[in-house]
Scaffold this motif. Sequence first.
Motif, PDB file in Angstrom:
ATOM      1  N   GLN A 180      15.572  64.893  55.631  1.00 35.80           N
ATOM      2  CA  GLN A 180      16.767  64.115  55.320  1.00 35.80           C
ATOM      3  C   GLN A 180      16.698  63.495  53.930  1.00 35.80           C
ATOM      4  O   GLN A 180      17.693  62.979  53.436  1.00 35.80           O
ATOM      5  N   LYS A 181      15.543  63.554  53.285  1.00 43.59           N
ATOM      6  CA  LYS A 181      15.403  63.035  51.927  1.00 43.59           C
ATOM      7  C   LYS A 181      15.811  64.065  50.872  1.00 43.59           C
ATOM      8  O   LYS A 181      16.069  63.700  49.726  1.00 43.59           O
ATOM      9  N   ALA A 198      22.695  65.957  55.160  1.00 40.99           N
ATOM     10  CA  ALA A 198      22.649  65.534  56.554  1.00 40.99           C
ATOM     11  C   ALA A 198      23.346  66.520  57.478  1.00 40.99           C
ATOM     12  O   ALA A 198      22.916  66.732  58.617  1.00 40.99           O
ATOM     13  N   GLU A 199      24.416  67.151  57.000  1.00 44.84           N
ATOM     14  CA  GLU A 199      25.173  68.073  57.850  1.00 44.84           C
ATOM     15  C   GLU A 199      24.554  69.472  57.903  1.00 44.84           C
ATOM     16  O   GLU A 199      25.034  70.344  58.648  1.00 44.84           O
ATOM     17  N   LEU A 243      20.703  70.067  57.715  1.00 48.11           N
ATOM     18  CA  LEU A 243      19.259  69.883  57.567  1.00 48.11           C
ATOM     19  C   LEU A 243      18.508  71.179  57.824  1.00 48.11           C
ATOM     20  O   LEU A 243      17.571  71.525  57.098  1.00 48.11           O
ATOM     21  N   SER A 282      16.641  73.246  54.730  1.00 46.45           N
ATOM     22  CA  SER A 282      15.197  73.008  54.714  1.00 46.45           C
ATOM     23  C   SER A 282      14.392  74.201  55.218  1.00 46.45           C
ATOM     24  O   SER A 282      13.180  74.278  54.976  1.00 46.45           O
ATOM     25  N   PHE A 310      13.705  55.348  58.854  1.00 48.47           N
ATOM     26  CA  PHE A 310      14.733  55.971  58.009  1.00 48.47           C
ATOM     27  C   PHE A 310      15.416  54.964  57.073  1.00 48.47           C
ATOM     28  O   PHE A 310      16.635  54.824  57.061  1.00 48.47           O
ATOM     29  N   GLN A 344      18.761  55.302  53.981  1.00 50.36           N
ATOM     30  CA  GLN A 344      19.537  56.517  54.236  1.00 50.36           C
ATOM     31  C   GLN A 344      21.029  56.223  54.150  1.00 50.36           C
ATOM     32  O   GLN A 344      21.500  55.184  54.614  1.00 50.36           O
ATOM     33  N   SER A 381      23.433  57.982  55.572  1.00 50.44           N
ATOM     34  CA  SER A 381      24.098  58.249  56.839  1.00 50.44           C
ATOM     35  C   SER A 381      23.078  58.097  57.963  1.00 50.44           C
ATOM     36  O   SER A 381      21.867  58.105  57.727  1.00 50.44           O
ATOM     37  N   VAL A 424      20.482  58.473  60.905  1.00 51.59           N
ATOM     38  CA  VAL A 424      19.447  59.425  61.292  1.00 51.59           C
ATOM     39  C   VAL A 424      18.882  58.970  62.635  1.00 51.59           C
ATOM     40  O   VAL A 424      18.608  57.786  62.823  1.00 51.59           O
ATOM     41  N   LEU A 466      15.893  64.881  65.182  1.00 44.47           N
ATOM     42  CA  LEU A 466      14.841  65.378  64.290  1.00 44.47           C
ATOM     43  C   LEU A 466      13.809  66.192  65.064  1.00 44.47           C
ATOM     44  O   LEU A 466      13.251  67.168  64.541  1.00 44.47           O
TER      45      LEU A 466
END
Length: 275
Positions: A198-199, A203-204, A206, A210, A234, A237, A239, A241, A246
Motif C-alpha cells: 500500500q506504500k 489502493a484499488e 494492490l 505489486s 497503517f 495512509q 485511504s 487499509v 492484506l
Amino acid sequence: MNIFDEPKIDCHNHLFDPARFPYHPDAPYAPSGQEIATLEQFSEVMDTYGVRQALLVGPNSGYHTDNRCLLHALAVGQGRFRGIAVVERDIPIDRLAALKEQGVVGVAFNPALYGIEHMDTAEANFGKLAELGMFAQIQVCEDQLLHLHGLLERNPVRVLVDHCGRPDVSAGVQQAGFQALLKLARSGRASVKLSGMQKFAAAEDLHGQSYAYVHALINAFGPDACVWGSDWPFIRQRSRVDYGPLLKLAERLMPDPHLRRKIMWDTPRRLFGFA
C-alpha cells in the motif's frame, strides 16, 4: 486450510501508546486518532487473524530513538515478539548487546524518510551489528538503493530490506533501484520483506501493481530469504487499509500454501529466532 488458519508471523508492524509511553520530542510525526496502536490492540488483531508471533518495528514516527514502548512489549510478550529498534548513530556496542538480550534482532535505518544522507554515518553501526549477528533493516524508495551499494558491499552485516524496496510502479521491474535490490540477493546475507504494498501500489489495484515485484523478489531471494509483514496500523495512509484484506492479498500473491508457510512462518522463525 485458508490463510486465516495457517500459522503466520507478521514481520512489519508498529506500536503507538502515547498514554503510557509519551512520544519523543524529536520524532518527525506524532500518530493520533485511529493510528494509536497499543500492545493490547495488536494482540487482539493477531489472535483474530491467527497471527502467532510478530516482529515489532520501533518507529521513527512517535518514538524516534526511545524504545521503551517496544522493549515493554518484548518483556511482557513471553517470546511472542522480536524487535527492530531505532538507535542513536553513535550507540556503544554494549548497549546494542543489551538490546539483543531483550529480544531486539536489528536496527532500523530509514533513508526513505530522512534522505540518503541519513546513511552517511551508518557504517560504524553496521560494523557493530555485524559483530553481534544483528540485522540492519533498511527502508529505501525508488532508486535510493543504488547509492548504498558500496556501503552494503564492504560491510558484512545482515541486511533486511523493507516493503519490497518501495519501487516506482510506473517504472517497471527493470528500474535501476529495484534491479539493485534483486542483485543484493546474491550476497547471501540479505532478506526482504514482502510488505508495504500500500506504500507503492494504488489502493484499488494492490494485487495488479505489486504482483510482478513480489514474484521477482521471491525468484531472486528465494523463500528462505523472504518474509511477510502487514505494516499495521497503517499510519499516514490516504485511504483506509484493513488487516484481513492484506492477508487475502498475500494469499492471492502466494497461492501455493507450501510457499506461504515458508515465507510467513518457517523463514521468519529461523531468521529472527522465534521459539
